[in-house]
Design a protein around this motif. Sequence first.
Motif, PDB file in Angstrom:
ATOM      1  N   VAL A 178      13.650 125.806  44.877  1.00 23.94           N
ATOM      2  CA  VAL A 178      14.546 124.652  44.948  1.00 23.94           C
ATOM      3  C   VAL A 178      13.857 123.485  44.254  1.00 23.94           C
ATOM      4  O   VAL A 178      12.919 122.890  44.787  1.00 23.94           O
ATOM      5  N   ASP A 179      14.279 123.203  43.024  1.00 20.60           N
ATOM      6  CA  ASP A 179      13.742 122.065  42.274  1.00 20.60           C
ATOM      7  C   ASP A 179      14.634 120.856  42.520  1.00 20.60           C
ATOM      8  O   ASP A 179      15.846 120.996  42.706  1.00 20.60           O
ATOM      9  N   THR A 180      14.057 119.671  42.511  1.00 19.06           N
ATOM     10  CA  THR A 180      14.887 118.484  42.730  1.00 19.06           C
ATOM     11  C   THR A 180      14.618 117.401  41.696  1.00 19.06           C
ATOM     12  O   THR A 180      13.524 117.280  41.152  1.00 19.06           O
ATOM     13  N   LYS A 181      15.660 116.646  41.450  1.00 19.43           N
ATOM     14  CA  LYS A 181      15.599 115.496  40.555  1.00 19.43           C
ATOM     15  C   LYS A 181      16.568 114.445  41.081  1.00 19.43           C
ATOM     16  O   LYS A 181      17.743 114.742  41.317  1.00 19.43           O
ATOM     17  N   ASN A 182      16.033 113.254  41.317  1.00 15.85           N
ATOM     18  CA  ASN A 182      16.850 112.160  41.873  1.00 15.85           C
ATOM     19  C   ASN A 182      17.555 112.561  43.163  1.00 15.85           C
ATOM     20  O   ASN A 182      18.713 112.199  43.413  1.00 15.85           O
ATOM     21  N   GLY A 183      16.848 113.344  43.986  1.00 15.69           N
ATOM     22  CA  GLY A 183      17.376 113.697  45.288  1.00 15.69           C
ATOM     23  C   GLY A 183      18.373 114.830  45.319  1.00 15.69           C
ATOM     24  O   GLY A 183      18.910 115.166  46.375  1.00 15.69           O
TER      25      GLY A 183
ATOM     26  N   ASP B 186      18.801 132.438  55.342  1.00 21.51           N
ATOM     27  CA  ASP B 186      19.009 133.789  55.870  1.00 21.51           C
ATOM     28  C   ASP B 186      18.715 134.894  54.854  1.00 21.51           C
ATOM     29  O   ASP B 186      18.762 136.079  55.210  1.00 21.51           O
ATOM     30  N   TYR B 187      18.411 134.516  53.600  1.00 17.98           N
ATOM     31  CA  TYR B 187      18.350 135.534  52.552  1.00 17.98           C
ATOM     32  C   TYR B 187      16.975 135.730  51.924  1.00 17.98           C
ATOM     33  O   TYR B 187      16.816 136.571  51.045  1.00 17.98           O
ATOM     34  N   CYS B 188      15.969 134.976  52.338  1.00 17.29           N
ATOM     35  CA  CYS B 188      14.656 135.064  51.681  1.00 17.29           C
ATOM     36  C   CYS B 188      13.546 134.906  52.711  1.00 17.29           C
ATOM     37  O   CYS B 188      13.785 134.550  53.865  1.00 17.29           O
ATOM     38  N   SER B 189      12.313 135.133  52.262  1.00 14.38           N
ATOM     39  CA  SER B 189      11.160 134.983  53.154  1.00 14.38           C
ATOM     40  C   SER B 189      10.426 133.673  52.933  1.00 14.38           C
ATOM     41  O   SER B 189       9.616 133.260  53.776  1.00 14.38           O
ATOM     42  N   SER B 190      10.699 133.005  51.795  1.00 20.58           N
ATOM     43  CA  SER B 190       9.968 131.772  51.505  1.00 20.58           C
ATOM     44  C   SER B 190      10.751 130.894  50.531  1.00 20.58           C
ATOM     45  O   SER B 190      11.637 131.372  49.809  1.00 20.58           O
ATOM     46  N   PHE B 191      10.390 129.620  50.544  1.00 18.60           N
ATOM     47  CA  PHE B 191      10.967 128.664  49.603  1.00 18.60           C
ATOM     48  C   PHE B 191       9.855 128.002  48.797  1.00 18.60           C
ATOM     49  O   PHE B 191       8.793 127.684  49.331  1.00 18.60           O
ATOM     50  N   LEU B 192      10.136 127.801  47.520  1.00 20.56           N
ATOM     51  CA  LEU B 192       9.250 127.060  46.625  1.00 20.56           C
ATOM     52  C   LEU B 192       9.949 125.756  46.266  1.00 20.56           C
ATOM     53  O   LEU B 192      11.020 125.769  45.662  1.00 20.56           O
ATOM     54  N   TYR B 193       9.358 124.645  46.685  1.00 22.34           N
ATOM     55  CA  TYR B 193       9.946 123.327  46.408  1.00 22.34           C
ATOM     56  C   TYR B 193       9.119 122.632  45.340  1.00 22.34           C
ATOM     57  O   TYR B 193       7.930 122.377  45.526  1.00 22.34           O
ATOM     58  N   THR B 194       9.726 122.354  44.211  1.00 21.42           N
ATOM     59  CA  THR B 194       9.011 121.723  43.104  1.00 21.42           C
ATOM     60  C   THR B 194       9.431 120.272  42.960  1.00 21.42           C
ATOM     61  O   THR B 194      10.623 119.970  42.860  1.00 21.42           O
ATOM     62  N   HIS B 195       8.456 119.405  42.949  1.00 23.82           N
ATOM     63  CA  HIS B 195       8.591 117.955  42.838  1.00 23.82           C
ATOM     64  C   HIS B 195       8.006 117.383  44.107  1.00 23.82           C
ATOM     65  O   HIS B 195       8.723 117.047  45.051  1.00 23.82           O
TER      66      HIS B 195
ATOM     67  N   ILE C 114      10.593 116.917  55.709  1.00 22.06           N
ATOM     68  CA  ILE C 114      11.989 117.183  56.076  1.00 22.06           C
ATOM     69  C   ILE C 114      12.299 118.669  55.927  1.00 22.06           C
ATOM     70  O   ILE C 114      12.897 119.292  56.805  1.00 22.06           O
ATOM     71  N   LEU C 115      11.866 119.246  54.802  1.00 22.19           N
ATOM     72  CA  LEU C 115      12.124 120.668  54.575  1.00 22.19           C
ATOM     73  C   LEU C 115      11.390 121.535  55.589  1.00 22.19           C
ATOM     74  O   LEU C 115      11.906 122.560  56.028  1.00 22.19           O
TER      75      LEU C 115
ATOM     76  N   LEU D 186       7.063 127.727  53.479  1.00 21.71           N
ATOM     77  CA  LEU D 186       7.428 126.658  52.550  1.00 21.71           C
ATOM     78  C   LEU D 186       6.242 126.361  51.644  1.00 21.71           C
ATOM     79  O   LEU D 186       5.126 126.117  52.112  1.00 21.71           O
ATOM     80  N   ILE D 187       6.497 126.426  50.334  1.00 15.83           N
ATOM     81  CA  ILE D 187       5.468 126.195  49.318  1.00 15.83           C
ATOM     82  C   ILE D 187       5.927 125.030  48.456  1.00 15.83           C
ATOM     83  O   ILE D 187       7.086 124.973  48.045  1.00 15.83           O
ATOM     84  N   VAL D 188       5.039 124.088  48.178  1.00 13.68           N
ATOM     85  CA  VAL D 188       5.403 122.983  47.300  1.00 13.68           C
ATOM     86  C   VAL D 188       4.542 123.020  46.040  1.00 13.68           C
ATOM     87  O   VAL D 188       3.395 123.474  46.059  1.00 13.68           O
ATOM     88  N   ALA D 189       5.118 122.545  44.946  1.00 13.83           N
ATOM     89  CA  ALA D 189       4.414 122.536  43.658  1.00 13.83           C
ATOM     90  C   ALA D 189       4.783 121.288  42.879  1.00 13.83           C
ATOM     91  O   ALA D 189       5.859 120.727  43.062  1.00 13.83           O
ATOM     92  N   GLY D 190       3.895 120.877  42.012  1.00 14.21           N
ATOM     93  CA  GLY D 190       4.202 119.764  41.122  1.00 14.21           C
ATOM     94  C   GLY D 190       3.290 118.572  41.316  1.00 14.21           C
ATOM     95  O   GLY D 190       3.477 117.782  42.241  1.00 14.21           O
ATOM     96  N   GLY D 191       2.274 118.459  40.482  1.00 12.22           N
ATOM     97  CA  GLY D 191       1.458 117.244  40.457  1.00 12.22           C
ATOM     98  C   GLY D 191       0.377 117.131  41.514  1.00 12.22           C
ATOM     99  O   GLY D 191      -0.165 116.045  41.721  1.00 12.22           O
ATOM    100  N   ILE D 192       0.034 118.208  42.203  1.00 13.48           N
ATOM    101  CA  ILE D 192      -1.030 118.137  43.206  1.00 13.48           C
ATOM    102  C   ILE D 192      -2.369 117.996  42.502  1.00 13.48           C
ATOM    103  O   ILE D 192      -2.710 118.771  41.623  1.00 13.48           O
ATOM    104  N   LYS D 193      -3.122 116.964  42.900  1.00 15.03           N
ATOM    105  CA  LYS D 193      -4.370 116.648  42.199  1.00 15.03           C
ATOM    106  C   LYS D 193      -5.597 116.660  43.099  1.00 15.03           C
ATOM    107  O   LYS D 193      -6.720 116.769  42.611  1.00 15.03           O
TER     108      LYS D 193
END
Length: 215
Positions: free
Chosen positions: A125-130, A154-163, A171-172, A180-187
Motif C-alpha cells: 500500500v503506497d501513499t501520496k497526499n494521504g 482477510d487475504y494476505c499475511s502482511s502489508f508493506l507500507y511505502t512512504h 494508525i495502520l 506490518l512493514i514500512v519502507a521509504g527513507g529510513i536513515k
Amino acid sequence: MLIPSIDLMGGKIVQLVQGETLKLSFDDFDYWIEKFSKFPLVQLIDLDAAMRQGDNRALIEMVCKRLPCQVGGGLKTAEDGQRLLDAGAKRVIFGSSLFGVGGVQKEFAAGLKKALGEDALCFSVDTKNGRVAVKGWKDSVDLTPEEAVTWLEDYCSSFLYTHVDTDVAAILRSTTARQLIVAGGIKEQSEIDALDAMGVDAVAGMAVYSGVLAV
C-alpha cells in the motif's frame, strides 16, 4: 526488525533516488548476499519487471536460493506470483493490481488467496497526499491507507507500507493484526527502533548500501 532491500535493474543491485535517478549500483552479489545472510527476511524487487522493461529472473532465482526473500515487481496475476514462488520466493508482493477505479479489487485479492495461500502474500500500500498511490506513484485511488488495509486484511499475511510516516504507521498498526512493514527513507537505527517498539518492521535500502546503517 530490519529487512534489507535488494533492488534489481539491468542485472545489478541498484538504489534509485525518488524511484527514478540512479544513485548507487553494485554487481558484487556474493558480498551483499553474505551481508544479508543473518536476516530472517530480505526484500527483493525487480525494477525492470515493475517498469515493463524486461526482468531479472535468473538473478531472482539465484538470490532466492541463498536468502529468504519476499519478491515483487510488476505482479499482475496469480500466475506471476506462482512463477516467483516456484523460483524460490518465500512470499510475493502485489501492489497496484489490487486497486481499480472503484477502490479495492476484492475479488482479485480473494483469487490470489485461493491460488497462492495468504501466507505467501504481502500486499503493498503506497501513499501520496494521504491517498493510495498506484502505477509507480503516477495515479491514486480514493482510499486512505487504513481503508485499503481494512478491506484487504482477510487475504494476505502482511502489508508493506511505502512512504514512512510514523503517525500513519501507528494508525495502520492499530488497524491490522497482520505483519506490518514500512519502507521509504529510513536513515537511522533510532527510526527502526521506534517502529520495532510499535511492532512494525522496517525495510531499508539506501542507508544500508551507503553505510549509514551498519548491517
